[in-house]
Design an enzyme around this catalytic site. Sequence first.
Site, mmCIF file in Angstrom:
data_model
loop_
_atom_site.group_PDB
_atom_site.id
_atom_site.type_symbol
_atom_site.label_atom_id
_atom_site.label_comp_id
_atom_site.label_asym_id
_atom_site.label_seq_id
_atom_site.Cartn_x
_atom_site.Cartn_y
_atom_site.Cartn_z
ATOM 1 C CG HIS A 284 -2.074 0.954 1.509
ATOM 2 N ND1 HIS A 284 -1.739 2.001 2.242
ATOM 3 C CD2 HIS A 284 -2.990 1.601 0.712
ATOM 4 C CE1 HIS A 284 -2.562 2.541 2.434
ATOM 5 N NE2 HIS A 284 -3.432 3.065 1.156
ATOM 6 C CG HIS B 161 -3.582 9.324 -0.015
ATOM 7 N ND1 HIS B 161 -3.718 9.982 0.894
ATOM 8 C CD2 HIS B 161 -4.300 8.162 -0.212
ATOM 9 C CE1 HIS B 161 -4.910 9.222 0.953
ATOM 10 N NE2 HIS B 161 -5.640 8.328 0.358
HETATM 11 O O1 G3P Z 1 -6.795 1.382 -2.608
HETATM 12 C C1 G3P Z 1 -6.568 1.277 -1.790
HETATM 13 C C2 G3P Z 1 -6.328 1.845 -0.517
HETATM 14 O O2 G3P Z 1 -5.337 2.929 -0.877
HETATM 15 C C3 G3P Z 1 -8.060 2.931 -0.349
HETATM 16 O O3 G3P Z 1 -8.316 4.502 0.371
HETATM 17 O O4 G3P Z 1 -7.093 6.566 0.999
HETATM 18 O O5 G3P Z 1 -5.276 4.737 0.928
HETATM 19 O O6 G3P Z 1 -6.148 5.239 -1.174
HETATM 20 P P1 G3P Z 1 -6.367 5.061 0.064
HETATM 21 CA CA CA Z 2 -4.924 4.165 -2.313
#
Ligand code: G3P
Ligand code: CA
Length: 405
Positions: free
Chosen positions: A50, A92
Amino acid sequence: MKKSLLAGLICLSMTAAPYSGLAQSLPTTEVKYRQMNLRPITTEVMVIAHRGASAYGPENTLAAYKQAIMMKADYVEIDLQMTKDGQLIAMHDETLSRTTNAKELFPDRAPWRVKDFSIEEISRLDAGSWFNRAYPDQARTEYTRQHVPTLEEVIECVQKYGNGKVGLYIETKSPSAYPGMEEKVIEILNKTNVLDDRRLFLESFSEQSLRKLKQFAPHVKLIQLYKKGMLAGKNVYQEFKRVSEYAAGVGPFKELVSRKLIKAAHQNYLLVHPWTVNSQSHMASLLSLGVDGQFTNNTDQLVDLLEKPFISHEVAKGDITDSSAVLWAGTNGDASVQFQISTDSQFKNDPIVKTSHADDKHDFIVSVEFIGLKPDTKYYYRVHAVSSKYTVTGSFQTAPTENRN
Ligand code: G3P
Ligand code: CA
């Protein structure tokens, strides 16, 4: 490491089978334990780094991606934003302030929205020092030299270091703020020769964005993301049936995941990739439910968990008297299971150790009985499958001494 959808479906259908015949001859606690969906689970689950290995390096930077590759992630996740001059960058937030020094370098450009800056301006930002300040335990000098990479740079990095084994998992973030974003994504994937890559997922919370991507590249695998609340009041099966018209899977917030959700997804041939799962106990419980992959900041922890059989279901305790107790555990494969108990939570006072072997013949369930215990005493336990590092801990209290007069 890709778990087949078929395996998930088999797992779901098997869990529906009752253990009734066996149950009648077993003590109550064991009966309950066996009814808890105890099935071996596959270890072929996708490890999705992630924002890169973002627990160990600044998110969405090349350093975090290289680290994820080194830790054997199956996929690296990239959040996308778009600059004023139409360049896709790995970031992000819609603004530059949290993860760069934009405020210092451009003090009069509040609120520092990505779309108000050119790629040349963004390329001058430091995208790593914030991480060193926020996480001093993980800080590294070289992080201060990290910049905000473009999507192309991330792809080149994965191609260079991933040995053809690491896939891309790309999110169109805030797509409504960036008209033309989807066309640009496909253009870059085409240019870098990854559009036909088997190891490619595109994800979004926006159905509209996913449908646009589908229009430009019908064969690409899409993941519909779900935040808390996005499924509220919906019939999950019907929702997933609709989504299966354009998507290959769903990416629910981890707390939305239940047996019902996984069943509804798998019945509609959708993969389930929850986010963002950072503790091994949470990873283990989601694996036990049958997820097909997990987004994690701790790439190494999920890789580690998947490498060897582990305690896949809660440890159960039962048949506790004033001098004895029984502990049960379930694993996801053939393994020796070591149980330790001690009156000391740190296990420094000569713990009592017992080992038992979990195998297919016994549904990968083992139990051990501890005797000669002290009455009315709190015992701590820790249980692990040899040689997994994942340990389940807990405690129980023996009964007071019985009056035997
Ligand atoms: O993409 C899955 C997850 O990353 C969604 O949440 O806010 O971390 O992009 P975020
Ligand atoms: Ca994400």
